[in-house]
Design a protein around this motif. Structure first.
Motif, PDB file in Angstrom:
ATOM      1  N   SER A   1      35.807  37.293  33.622  1.00 45.67           N
ATOM      2  CA  SER A   1      36.306  38.238  34.619  1.00 45.67           C
ATOM      3  C   SER A   1      37.641  38.841  34.195  1.00 45.67           C
ATOM      4  O   SER A   1      37.918  40.015  34.466  1.00 45.67           O
ATOM      5  CB  SER A   1      36.422  37.566  35.989  1.00 45.67           C
ATOM      6  OG  SER A   1      37.414  36.565  35.985  1.00 45.67           O
TER       7      SER A   1
ATOM      8  N   MET B   1      38.363  43.581  49.942  1.00 45.64           N
ATOM      9  CA  MET B   1      38.427  42.925  48.645  1.00 45.64           C
ATOM     10  C   MET B   1      38.414  41.411  48.821  1.00 45.64           C
ATOM     11  O   MET B   1      37.751  40.690  48.066  1.00 45.64           O
ATOM     12  CB  MET B   1      39.690  43.356  47.891  1.00 45.64           C
ATOM     13  CG  MET B   1      39.795  42.753  46.508  1.00 45.64           C
ATOM     14  SD  MET B   1      41.315  43.155  45.657  1.00 45.64           S
ATOM     15  CE  MET B   1      42.455  42.053  46.455  1.00 45.64           C
TER      16      MET B   1
ATOM     17  N   SER C   1      37.689  46.343  39.469  1.00 44.51           N
ATOM     18  CA  SER C   1      36.592  47.149  40.012  1.00 44.51           C
ATOM     19  C   SER C   1      37.011  47.959  41.232  1.00 44.51           C
ATOM     20  O   SER C   1      36.455  49.030  41.477  1.00 44.51           O
ATOM     21  CB  SER C   1      35.382  46.277  40.336  1.00 44.51           C
ATOM     22  OG  SER C   1      35.666  45.371  41.365  1.00 44.51           O
ATOM     23  N   LEU C   2      37.975  47.477  42.002  1.00 42.86           N
ATOM     24  CA  LEU C   2      38.466  48.268  43.134  1.00 42.86           C
ATOM     25  C   LEU C   2      39.147  49.550  42.640  1.00 42.86           C
ATOM     26  O   LEU C   2      38.811  50.639  43.110  1.00 42.86           O
ATOM     27  CB  LEU C   2      39.406  47.424  43.996  1.00 42.86           C
ATOM     28  CG  LEU C   2      39.682  47.943  45.390  1.00 42.86           C
ATOM     29  CD1 LEU C   2      38.453  47.812  46.270  1.00 42.86           C
ATOM     30  CD2 LEU C   2      40.826  47.189  46.025  1.00 42.86           C
TER      31      LEU C   2
ATOM     32  N   GLY D   1      31.385  49.864  40.571  1.00 48.30           N
ATOM     33  CA  GLY D   1      31.904  48.521  40.813  1.00 48.30           C
ATOM     34  C   GLY D   1      30.848  47.453  40.587  1.00 48.30           C
ATOM     35  O   GLY D   1      31.129  46.383  40.039  1.00 48.30           O
TER      36      GLY D   1
ATOM     37  N   GLY E   1      35.010  39.917  49.135  1.00 50.99           N
ATOM     38  CA  GLY E   1      34.337  39.773  47.844  1.00 50.99           C
ATOM     39  C   GLY E   1      34.835  38.570  47.073  1.00 50.99           C
ATOM     40  O   GLY E   1      34.056  37.826  46.475  1.00 50.99           O
TER      41      GLY E   1
ATOM     42  N   VAL F   1      37.262  41.917  40.583  1.00 53.51           N
ATOM     43  CA  VAL F   1      37.594  42.771  41.715  1.00 53.51           C
ATOM     44  C   VAL F   1      38.938  43.472  41.511  1.00 53.51           C
ATOM     45  O   VAL F   1      39.140  44.586  41.998  1.00 53.51           O
ATOM     46  CB  VAL F   1      37.545  41.965  43.033  1.00 53.51           C
ATOM     47  CG1 VAL F   1      38.702  41.012  43.136  1.00 53.51           C
ATOM     48  CG2 VAL F   1      37.496  42.878  44.223  1.00 53.51           C
TER      49      VAL F   1
ATOM     50  N   GLY G   1      30.749  44.269  37.879  1.00 55.86           N
ATOM     51  CA  GLY G   1      30.357  42.897  38.190  1.00 55.86           C
ATOM     52  C   GLY G   1      29.226  42.418  37.293  1.00 55.86           C
ATOM     53  O   GLY G   1      29.202  41.253  36.879  1.00 55.86           O
TER      54      GLY G   1
END
Length: 168
Positions: free
Chosen positions: A91, A19, A40-41, A69, A22, A37, A73
């Motif tokens: 985000s 992570m 999305s993880l 994921g 990213g 992130v 994004g």
């Protein structure tokens, strides 16, 4: 601290290392503070867990989880570029929305995976205990991903990506 708790901490740290790579790419290279992130993880975990409980191949479920994921994004990118929402706020909106989406995907707050096949069953090495196999796999993946990222950033496309970012 017991050996098992140390190995568990190491395992969790190696997962978060992926992570961090990213976050590094978006924040340091592109100067785009992206918190997607954080949602999305767990989205990837929710998609993979939901598919595994439906008897889908674990490797295929990881591929679908990565696509999910990537879609998260893309949502952040669309919010930022097309709707002109500040990158950090875009985000945060995506991350917050993904908490509800993750619950919808799983159908409940917790999906037990005990007794379900995992990628570690296929990667098992005779004589190597599972509590050592899992961190070893994550170590190999983290080092390989870091090497691939370093290689990519030194290619022509990687240089263009670095030049695109709003950074010194």
């Amino acid at each position: 601290m017991t050996l098992y708790s140390f190995i568990g901490s190491l395992e969790q740290g190696l997962v978060f290392a992926l992570m961090v790579l990213g976050v590094y790419l978006t924040f340091r290279v592109l100067d785009f503070p992206d918190l997607t992130v954080d949602g999305s993880l767990p989205l990837g975990a929710a998609v993979s867990a939901a598919l595994i409980t439906q008897r889908v191949d674990p490797f295929l479920s990881l591929g679908v989880a990565m696509l999910a994921g990537a879609l998260a994004g893309c949502v952040t990118a669309l919010l930022s570029t097309k709707l002109r929402i500040m990158s950090l706020l875009a985000s945060i909106i995506t991350m917050t929305a993904l908490y509800s989406i993750n619950l919808r995907i799983m159908g409940r707050p917790n999906l037990p995976l005990l007794g379900q096949p995992t990628i570690f069953d296929a990667l098992a090495i005779d004589g190597l205990p599972r509590h050592l196999l899992v961190p070893l796999v994550f170590l190999v993946v983290a080092v390989a991903w870091k090497g691939a990222l370093d290689w990519f950033l030194h290619t022509q496309m990687g240089m263009a990506l670095r030049a695109t970012g709003d950074n010194p």
